[in-house]
Design a protein around this motif. Structure first.
Motif, mmCIF file in Angstrom:
data_model
loop_
_atom_site.group_PDB
_atom_site.id
_atom_site.type_symbol
_atom_site.label_atom_id
_atom_site.label_comp_id
_atom_site.label_asym_id
_atom_site.label_seq_id
_atom_site.Cartn_x
_atom_site.Cartn_y
_atom_site.Cartn_z
ATOM 1 N N SER A 138 0.772 -1.036 0.098
ATOM 2 C CA SER A 138 -0.167 -0.115 -0.091
ATOM 3 C C SER A 138 0.826 1.233 0.112
ATOM 4 C CB SER A 138 -0.949 0.127 1.242
ATOM 5 O OG SER A 138 -1.728 1.100 1.263
ATOM 6 N N HIS A 139 0.470 2.257 -0.630
ATOM 7 C CA HIS A 139 1.395 3.418 -1.039
ATOM 8 C C HIS A 139 1.070 4.765 -0.024
ATOM 9 C CE1 HIS A 139 2.995 2.199 -4.749
ATOM 10 N NE2 HIS A 139 2.026 1.345 -4.624
ATOM 11 N N GLY A 140 0.121 4.435 0.868
ATOM 12 C CA GLY A 140 -0.043 5.730 1.705
ATOM 13 C C GLY A 140 -1.461 6.332 1.381
ATOM 14 N N GLY A 141 -1.722 7.453 2.496
ATOM 15 C CA GLY A 141 -2.988 8.103 2.285
ATOM 16 C C GLY A 141 -2.522 9.290 1.004
ATOM 17 N N THR A 178 2.123 -9.859 4.265
ATOM 18 C CA THR A 178 1.014 -10.435 3.399
ATOM 19 C C THR A 178 0.170 -9.443 2.904
ATOM 20 O OG1 THR A 178 -0.896 -10.760 5.207
ATOM 21 C CG2 THR A 178 0.674 -12.399 4.958
ATOM 22 N N LEU A 179 -0.431 -9.804 1.753
ATOM 23 C CA LEU A 179 -1.349 -8.774 1.051
ATOM 24 C C LEU A 179 -2.737 -8.579 2.126
ATOM 25 C CD1 LEU A 179 -1.818 -7.254 -1.249
ATOM 26 C CD2 LEU A 179 -2.953 -9.279 -2.369
ATOM 27 N N ALA A 180 -2.869 -9.540 2.780
ATOM 28 C CA ALA A 180 -4.225 -9.177 3.904
ATOM 29 C C ALA A 180 -3.581 -8.144 4.681
ATOM 30 C CB ALA A 180 -4.468 -10.496 4.508
ATOM 31 N N LYS A 181 -2.569 -8.050 5.471
ATOM 32 C CA LYS A 181 -2.216 -7.078 6.350
ATOM 33 C C LYS A 181 -2.068 -5.728 5.441
ATOM 34 C CE LYS A 181 0.132 -9.942 9.525
ATOM 35 N NZ LYS A 181 1.746 -10.234 10.144
ATOM 36 N N VAL A 187 -7.079 0.072 3.707
ATOM 37 C CA VAL A 187 -8.636 0.576 3.905
ATOM 38 C C VAL A 187 -8.494 1.593 5.046
ATOM 39 C CG1 VAL A 187 -10.805 -0.167 5.135
ATOM 40 C CG2 VAL A 187 -9.627 -1.880 3.623
ATOM 41 N N GLN A 188 -7.768 1.627 6.023
ATOM 42 C CA GLN A 188 -7.759 2.640 6.903
ATOM 43 C C GLN A 188 -6.927 3.806 6.201
ATOM 44 O OE1 GLN A 188 -6.023 1.366 10.804
ATOM 45 N NE2 GLN A 188 -6.186 -0.753 10.260
ATOM 46 N N GLU A 189 -5.993 3.931 5.568
ATOM 47 C CA GLU A 189 -5.547 4.768 4.686
ATOM 48 C C GLU A 189 -6.551 5.404 3.775
ATOM 49 O OE1 GLU A 189 -2.283 2.872 2.630
ATOM 50 O OE2 GLU A 189 -1.040 2.698 4.508
ATOM 51 N N LEU A 190 -7.339 4.417 3.155
ATOM 52 C CA LEU A 190 -8.533 4.993 2.251
ATOM 53 C C LEU A 190 -9.379 5.746 3.131
ATOM 54 C CD1 LEU A 190 -9.947 5.005 -0.267
ATOM 55 C CD2 LEU A 190 -11.112 2.945 0.269
ATOM 56 N N GLU A 224 -12.397 -9.716 12.691
ATOM 57 C CA GLU A 224 -12.305 -9.029 13.797
ATOM 58 C C GLU A 224 -11.331 -7.552 13.556
ATOM 59 O OE1 GLU A 224 -10.772 -11.535 16.929
ATOM 60 O OE2 GLU A 224 -12.850 -12.321 17.206
ATOM 61 N N GLN A 225 -10.457 -7.565 12.906
ATOM 62 C CA GLN A 225 -9.718 -6.617 12.698
ATOM 63 C C GLN A 225 -10.320 -5.741 11.724
ATOM 64 O OE1 GLN A 225 -5.389 -7.683 11.111
ATOM 65 N NE2 GLN A 225 -5.610 -9.272 12.174
ATOM 66 N N LEU A 226 -11.024 -6.212 10.555
ATOM 67 C CA LEU A 226 -11.784 -5.265 9.812
ATOM 68 C C LEU A 226 -12.840 -4.572 10.713
ATOM 69 C CD1 LEU A 226 -12.237 -7.221 6.614
ATOM 70 C CD2 LEU A 226 -10.972 -5.244 6.687
ATOM 71 N N GLN A 227 -13.577 -5.413 11.437
ATOM 72 C CA GLN A 227 -14.774 -4.910 12.441
ATOM 73 C C GLN A 227 -14.307 -4.123 13.358
ATOM 74 O OE1 GLN A 227 -17.699 -5.936 11.411
ATOM 75 N NE2 GLN A 227 -18.950 -5.021 13.097
ATOM 76 N N LYS A 228 -12.964 -4.105 13.821
ATOM 77 C CA LYS A 228 -12.616 -2.944 14.999
ATOM 78 C C LYS A 228 -12.242 -1.767 14.245
ATOM 79 C CE LYS A 228 -9.496 -4.526 17.353
ATOM 80 N NZ LYS A 228 -8.051 -5.080 18.123
ATOM 81 N N PHE A 229 -11.841 -1.667 12.931
ATOM 82 C CA PHE A 229 -11.903 -0.418 12.133
ATOM 83 C C PHE A 229 -13.313 0.209 11.718
ATOM 84 C CE2 PHE A 229 -11.822 1.409 8.109
ATOM 85 C CZ PHE A 229 -11.130 2.757 8.159
ATOM 86 N N ALA A 230 -13.829 -0.723 11.265
ATOM 87 C CA ALA A 230 -15.377 -0.277 10.869
ATOM 88 C C ALA A 230 -16.074 0.084 12.000
ATOM 89 C CB ALA A 230 -16.346 -1.294 10.222
#
Length: 853
Positions: A138-141, A178-181, A187-190, A224-230
């Motif tokens: 990921s290239h950042g915000g 990993t690509l998942a991380k 998603v957070q940067e987005l 759980e990681q995605l849900q925590k951010f959401a």
């Protein structure tokens, strides 16, 4: 009117070419201009979509955000599977054209993480190429912002099935990560990048739980990681509420308007609700008016159809709440398109329809195909058999299949503890005007022994993969061999014979020779009420005629009780076989139920055996005569004990006889009778008194002699001679011993000198004898010596066959002493406890003290 005339289904549902795949909403297909017009054509889509209040709010809120007014920049749609997530994204996609918004569409289950990243696809869809956001890192915000700045109009980024993409990306290595991380970080940067723009919005869908799609530990961690951010965005939206479901279903499946449906169905709804009220079927805790209003909202479906599908089936993994319900109900409507049914209940689901059956079982264990075949859909299924067992007037109503179908629909849920149907649930799903709900109660009773996989727990009926132990029992009962039944019945009889039997019991003789020709009173328990065999035993013993006929009592089964008894007996045998069979695995609760049933059946049989064996044949002059009597139910008393008490009460057997009976019956017209003939006459002559033992006659004779009713003596040259009268005596029953009329006896028939033992025939003779003693002493000039013996203390044995002589000796001793004590030591033989009890009773009656008592 039929339901399809009131709520007219859409043409596609009634079409012969109907396909339930029309409800498979796919955002990726819509984006790529393919798939059903229902989704890719904006006009048709909104015509067939019921805009819920929440969906309207979502559309308005996101439009405000894209117009730069207000609203959250990052939205998360989190609902159960089939809860309207994808449908909402498709609605937003179509609105993009109306709003002049640039859409970006990412669908996780359609993207290959080995070739595509989310950031790369966003750049490609916005600019037509990937230059700034290349590679798997990921290239950042800031890099994202530069890509978003390339557009001169609002942007709506729609990300569906994000969790599925992240799960696949977890297998793609990116240096030490990993690509998942990388994707979760992106998603957070987005979110942060989008927050810099007033007219850009991101909408992401997530399932309500991790195991809706995949069920493993790593998948749950990613969720759980995605849900925590959401959760941190605090802008989670739900497009469909529970009370929207009936409206969505009606709008999507039927072309008639709500007003048209309500107007046409009002009378039908009122009639059914009134019927439910009359039959006590209004759901618990609900008023009649409430149930009427619920039915009006859900028509043409009964309210529980929607509730069961949405609240129960909707919690099963992979069952999509809205889409799955629509697809299934479309199949049901299509199958009923030519029926005359006024509404649709769970009992109307045609499980013989392969599409409906497959649609349901695909969410369950494949073993349920066998469950449906054996218990519901096959021509010889248990439910089909029950259809034919109801009263003839209801046989065309398919009550067995309808009730079983309703139970099947109630039987499945993804939530533990809410599966199964109450009797009231089943009645509402099966009955209608003209069918008494009590008839369904009878159907359910029949189910217990006809349906193999139906189980009843806590008064709820449900189908499971485990066989119903009641049905296993029924099948086992049908295969029980006659030998097993006979053995069990014999054991039951033996267990119900008293431990202290009052007379010998002979069980199930098959020929006369098995019943001895003896003096003892005996109870013969017959296997069947076979009068020919009874008559044969009564008359013969082997090839010879039976001598002793008055002392054989026959107990037989009562034909009227046979069916009930044998059913209960076979039931007990079946439970025992099931319990012992290692090939029948039982759950703990099934084993507990089995043990309870076995215990109850055992208790029931101990009563039924007494009802079943309740016909007596007693010897009379005409032969064995039938006597039926009611045995009081008391499991603590043996059959023979109860019969003994009954026969004593009815004067059919006699534990005691009065001497007056002997006097009036045998000495009225004859001067004497031999004691042996007296006993033999009672045993040989049917209808005569039946003493339970020889000692009964012995005691009657002893009492009669002592009381002066008659005397006892011997025949000397065929002349009766009195031996004792009004004195204690013993009875030998030997040849020549007689009882004789009192008129032939003197009050004192024997007198003895207490000095020398001289026997005199009268008082006068004894007085003369005493005078000789006095004269003899006087002639010698002295007082006669006192040679009397004040006390005797000696022992002796009794030679076999000499008991009569001994009794005479004891009478001699008793005439000289008031206090007489005897001690009995007997061996080299045996007697029954009954005989000993008779001895005890005799000792009680004469007032004797004994350590036996």
């Amino acid at each position: 009117m039929a339901f399809h005339e009131i709520a007219v289904p859409h043409r596609d549902i009634l079409s012969q070419n109907f396909s339930s795949e029309v409800y498979a909403a796919k955002l990726w297909d819509v984006y790529n201009k393919r798939g059903s017009d229902e989704y890719k054509d904006s006009k048709i889509f909104f015509e067939k979509t019921y805009l819920t209040d929440n969906l309207k709010k979502i559309l308005d809120s996101i439009k405000d955000r894209l117009d730069g007014k207000s609203g959250g920049h990052f939205r998360s749609i989190s609902t159960p599977f089939g809860g309207g997530k994808t449908h909402t994204l498709i609605a937003l996609y179509h609105k993009c054209i109306e709003w002049d918004v640039k859409p970006v569409v990412l669908v996780g289950n359609e993207i290959d993480p080995t070739t595509h990243t989310l950031w790369g696809m966003i750049e490609e869809q916005l600019t037509g190429k990937i230059e700034k956001l290349t590679g798997n890192v990921s290239h950042g915000g800031e890099a994202l912002r530069k890509v978003l700045e390339t557009q001169n109009k609002p942007i709506l980024i729609l990300i569906d099935e994000l969790l599925q993409y992240v799960s696949k990306a977890d297998g793609v290595k990116v240096e030490q990560s990993t690509l998942a991380k990388q994707t979760i970080g992106f998603v957070q940067e987005l979110s942060e990048a989008v927050s810099s723009f007033s007219n850009v919005c991101v909408v992401v869908t997530l399932p309500s739980s991790a195991n809706e799609q995949l069920d493993d530990e790593r998948h749950t961690e990613l969720y759980e990681q995605l849900q925590k951010f959401a959760g941190r965005t605090k802008d989670t939206i739900t497009p469909v509420a529970d009370n929207d479901i009936p409206k969505i279903i009606r709008h999507r499946l039927f072309s008639s308007t709500d007003a048209e449906i309500r107007d046409r169905s009002e009378g039908i709804i009122k009639d059914f609700v009134d019927y439910c009220d009359d039959e006590g079927l209004i759901p618990e805790g609900m008023q009649v008016s409430q149930y009427r209003e619920e039915f009006a909202r859900s028509y043409p479906f009964l309210p529980q159809v929607i509730d069961v599908l949405y609240q129960r089936w909707g919690t099963i993994t992979r069952f999509q709440r809205t889409r799955g319900v629509l697809r299934l109900l479309s199949l049901v409507i299509n199958s009923l398109a030519t029926s005359e049914k006024q509404f649709i209940s769970l009992g109307d689901f045609d499980l013989k329809n392969n599409e409906i059956k497959q649609e349901l079982v695909d969410y369950l264990d494949p073993q349920f195909y066998s469950v449906l075949s054996k218990d519901i859909v096959d021509i010889d299924s248990g439910a089909s058999k029950v259809n034919q067992k109801v009263p003839e007037m209801y046989r065309g109503r398919q009550l067995g299949i309808r009730a079983a179908t309703a139970i099947f629909m109630y039987s499945h849920s993804g939530t533990t503890g809410i599966d199964g149907a109450t009797e009231a649930d089943i009645k509402r799903a099966t009955c209608s005007r003209g069918i008494p709900s009590a008839q369904i109660s009878e159907v359910l009773n029949l189910f217990r022994n006809q349906l193999f996989y139906l189980n009843v727990t806590n008064e709820k009926y449900l189908f499971t993969k485990e066989a119903n132990i009641l049905k296993i029992k029924v099948d086992t009962m049908e295969n029980i061999k006659q030998r097993d039944i006979d053995d069990a019945e014999k054991t039951l009889i033996k267990n119900n014979i008293g431990k202290t039997s009052n007379f010998p019991v002979i069980l199930w003789p098959s020929s006369p020779k098995e019943v001895e020709n003896s003096h003892s009173l005996k109870l013969i328990i017959m296997k069947e009420n076979d009068i020919k065999l009874i008559q044969s035993i009564y008359e013969n013993i082997g090839e010879s005629p039976r001598v002793y006929r008055n002392n054989i009592l026959f107990l037989t089964p009562s034909d009227g009780e046979k069916g009930k008894f044998l059913h209960s007996l076979k039931s007990k045998i079946a439970w025992e076989k099931i319990k012992k069979d290692p090939l029948i695995p039982l759950k703990e609760e099934q084993l507990a139920a089995l043990n309870s049933e076995l215990k109850n059946e055992t208790t029931r049989l101990n009563d039924l055996i007494k009802d079943y064996y309740s016909t007596l044949y007693l010897p009379e002059k005409e032969g064995p005569i039938k006597h039926h009597f009611n045995i009081p139910l008391n499991a603590n008393r043996g059959i023979d004990e109860i019969i003994y008490e009954h026969l004593v009460e009815e004067d059919q057997i006699h534990p005691k006889l009065g001497p007056s009976f002997l006097k009036n019956h045998y000495l009225k017209d004859q001067k004497y009778i031999e004691t042996s003939n007296l006993y033999e006459s009672m045993l040989r002559t049917p209808g005569e008194r039946r003493p339970i033992h020889k000692s009964v006659i012995e005691q009657a004779i002893m009492d009669g002699v002592l009381n002066g009713e008659f005397g006892i003596g011997e025949l000397e040259n065929n002349i009766p001679k009195s031996r004792l009268f009004k004195k204690s005596t013993q009875v030998s029953f030997e040849s020549g011993e007689i009882i004789l009329q009192a008129s032939l006896c003197e009050e004192e028939s024997e007198y003895f000198c207490d000095k020398c033992g001289h026997k005199a025939s009268s008082k006068e003779e004894l007085e003369t004898h005493y005078e000789s003693h006095i004269k003899s002493a006087g002639s010698e000039g002295e007082e006669p010596p006192d040679d009397s013996i004040k006390k005797l203390d000696f022992g002796f044995t009794v030679p076999e066959g000499q008991i009569n002589n001994i009794s005479q000796m004891l009478l001699k001793i008793a005439s000289h002493y008031k206090d007489l004590k005897l001690k009995v030591e007997a061996d080299d033989g045996k007697m029954t406890k009954h005989d000993l009890d008779l001895i005890k009773e005799t000792l009680r009656q004469i007032g004797s003290y004994s350590d036996l008592l």
